[in-house]
Design an enzyme around this catalytic site. Structure first.
Site, short mmCIF file in Angstrom:
data_model
loop_
_atom_site.label_atom_id
_atom_site.label_comp_id
_atom_site.label_asym_id
_atom_site.label_seq_id
_atom_site.Cartn_x
_atom_site.Cartn_y
_atom_site.Cartn_z
N GLU A 283 0.82 -1.22 0.00
CA GLU A 283 0.00 0.00 0.00
C GLU A 283 0.85 1.26 0.00
O GLU A 283 0.40 2.31 -0.43
CB GLU A 283 -0.94 0.01 1.21
CG GLU A 283 -2.23 -0.72 0.94
CD GLU A 283 -3.33 -0.43 1.96
OE1 GLU A 283 -3.08 0.27 2.96
OE2 GLU A 283 -4.45 -0.93 1.76
N HIS A 304 7.55 -26.29 -2.30
CA HIS A 304 6.89 -27.34 -3.08
C HIS A 304 5.74 -26.79 -3.90
O HIS A 304 4.90 -27.54 -4.39
CB HIS A 304 6.41 -28.46 -2.14
CG HIS A 304 7.56 -29.12 -1.42
ND1 HIS A 304 8.07 -30.34 -1.78
CD2 HIS A 304 8.33 -28.70 -0.39
CE1 HIS A 304 9.10 -30.65 -1.00
NE2 HIS A 304 9.27 -29.66 -0.13
N LYS A 418 -13.81 0.32 -4.08
CA LYS A 418 -14.93 0.68 -3.19
C LYS A 418 -15.98 1.45 -3.98
O LYS A 418 -17.18 1.17 -3.88
CB LYS A 418 -14.43 1.56 -2.04
CG LYS A 418 -13.52 0.84 -1.06
CD LYS A 418 -13.22 1.77 0.11
CE LYS A 418 -12.11 1.25 0.98
NZ LYS A 418 -11.62 2.22 1.94
O1 PA5 Z 1 -3.22 1.02 5.94
C1 PA5 Z 1 -4.33 1.46 5.80
O2 PA5 Z 1 -4.60 2.65 6.02
C2 PA5 Z 1 -5.46 0.57 5.35
O3 PA5 Z 1 -5.01 -0.73 5.11
C3 PA5 Z 1 -6.55 0.52 6.40
O4 PA5 Z 1 -6.00 0.09 7.61
C4 PA5 Z 1 -7.68 -0.41 6.00
O5 PA5 Z 1 -8.18 -0.02 4.75
C5 PA5 Z 1 -8.79 -0.38 7.03
O6 PA5 Z 1 -9.29 0.90 7.18
P1 PA5 Z 1 -10.10 1.33 8.46
O7 PA5 Z 1 -9.22 1.19 9.64
O8 PA5 Z 1 -10.49 2.74 8.21
O9 PA5 Z 1 -11.29 0.40 8.55
#
Ligand code: PA5
Length: 429
Positions: A283, A304, A418
């Site tokens: 990310e 494997h 989303k």
């Molecule tokens: O690293 C991040 O910001 C994301 O992976 C969020 O943690 C994830 O999308 C979950 O979001 P939230 O905590 O708002 O539910």
């Protein structure tokens, strides 16, 4: 915590190394001087600069309460809101744990089948005929993430139906200080709430209540975890040589055309640490057509399945292998009179010694087959060492992404699915 680059260096010329090193040092300076992109998101460092012992004690106290009372503890969250806790819990909680609560995860997908079976399992009485004592921690910074919100809606109703007024004492919510649907729910029901500071992004949040509360509820020493990270933070303030070398090598490989970073370990308990790192890297880096694709494998299991690809497939893979330096030796291989399986040459040795030879043989074979291999040395499988590893990789991530000239702390691309999903579901705003 340190990372060895000796099995990477031969893949790079001096010129490539030096060019990369210059960029990495500039990125590191820019992070320190707070002149880079996303400086409003550096709370993952400030929490270590000024440790909040009162918060740690509170996490410990509530964690102990859950640990002692719960048969089942459910962690409801997705991405950065659960991967860090899961990584630490799975690394440090015995696989066949019969002390403390069973820990279950939800809110990280939209499977109705899973939730239906989870609830059926919660409802099934214990061996002595009594009801299971269930506690739940929902974690969502935004408070609106579909996967987590849906699971929480269903489980919240189940908790209230099953435990009546007592449900309020069994549900713990971790979210932002203000705003978001979860804050409205907390206010309406009076659940206990913990705050994820605004300047810490989800995937950098394991050392805040996001990770600390579930980790404490699993019976793990959160102070040692946190102070392991503090120790690493303090050390890396003045001595960043090893980290700069690691990021230099990784960035130079990226610039040379390597595309995949396969995170592995020969200790299954560390596989979830790989998943945590996969998200942290994925990310943070994957923006504007840039970044290494992070993937996770468990060795020797996946030798494997993926081993053939790593050894002989397209030569664009680097590996990052977690290695526990001071590994406990536990299981001795017995001798057998007739030696039908031909394993007597190993009898008297520990399984860990065999696993270590598998590790040495694998990195040698992969390296000779054209795979640069980073060895990430974790001192031992304990909370302090994991705390060190967490901060080391957070810092390495931020510096690497600055080299890409991107913001390490946002994730705009996650919104695309989303939006498409909400449109298909007919959500209006
Ligand atoms: O690293 C991040 O910001 C994301 O992976 C969020 O943690 C994830 O999308 C979950 O979001 P939230 O905590 O708002 O539910």
């Amino acid at each position: 915590m340190n990372i060895e680059t000796r099995l990477v260096r031969p893949f790079l010329t001096d010129k490539e190394w030096n060019l990369s090193e210059t960029t990495v040092k500039e990125s590191s300076d820019s992070l320190d001087k707070r002149t880079g992109i996303g400086t409003e998101w550096l709370g993952w460092q400030t929490i270590l600069e000024k440790p909040n012992d009162a918060l740690l004690e509170n996490m410990e106290a509530i964690g102990t309460e859950i640990h002692n009372k719960a048969d089942i503890f459910i962690i409801c969250g997705i991405g950065g809101s659960y991967l860090g806790a899961r990584a630490v819990i799975e690394a440090l909680t015995p696989e066949f744990n019969d002390r403390g609560p069973q820990i279950l995860y939800t809110g990280h997908h939209i499977s109705g089948r899973y939730l239906e079976r989870l609830i059926a399992y919660l409802e099934k009485p214990k061996a002595d005929g009594s009801d299971k004592q269930v506690y739940l921690n929902v974690i969502s910074k935004s408070g609106t993430t579909m996967e987590t919100a849906l699971a929480f809606r269903i489980l919240r109703k189940w908790m209230h139906d099953r435990f009546g007024d007592d449900a309020v004492l069994r549900i713990f919510c971790t979210t932002s200080k203000n705003g978001g649907a979860l804050n409205k729910i907390v206010k309406a029901h009076g659940y206990r709430k913990f705050i994820l500071p605004d300047d810490v992004g989800g995937r950098f949040s394991v050392l805040t209540p996001v990770g600390l509360l579930p980790i404490a509820a699993a019976g793990i020493d959160v102070k040692s975890l946190f102070y392991g990270a503090v120790e690493c933070y303090q050390k890396l303030k003045t001595d960043r040589k090893n980290l700069i070398e690691y990021v230099t090598a990784r960035y130079a490989l990226y610039e040379k055309g390597f595309a995949i970073d396969l995170v592995t370990s020969f200790e299954p308990a560390l596989t979830s640490m790989g998943s945590w790192l996969q998200q942290l890297y994925g990310e943070s880096e994957g923006k504007n057509d840039k970044g290494l694709f992070p993937s996770v494998a468990q060795y020797t299991t996946d030798l494997h399945s993926l081993g053939q690809m790593v050894q002989d497939g397209k030569r664009n893979i680097m590996e990052t292998v977690f290695k526990v330096v001071n590994e406990e030796r536990t299981m001795k291989i017995p001798s057998e009179g007739n030696d039908y399986d031909g394993l007597n040459y190993l009898s008297g040795k520990f399984m860990e010694e065999v696993n270590d030879k598998a590790y040495q043989g694998t990195i040698q074979a992969h390296n000779e087959g054209g795979v640069p291999v980073f060895i990430a040395n974790i001192d031992q499988l304990d909370a302090g060492s994991l705390g060190q590893a967490i901060y080391y990789f957070e810092l390495a991530t931020a510096i690497f992404v600055y080299c890409l000239d991107e913001n390490p702390f946002d994730q705009p691309g996650v919104e695309a699915y989303k939006k498409a999903m909400y449109r298909l579901l007919g959500k209006e705003d």
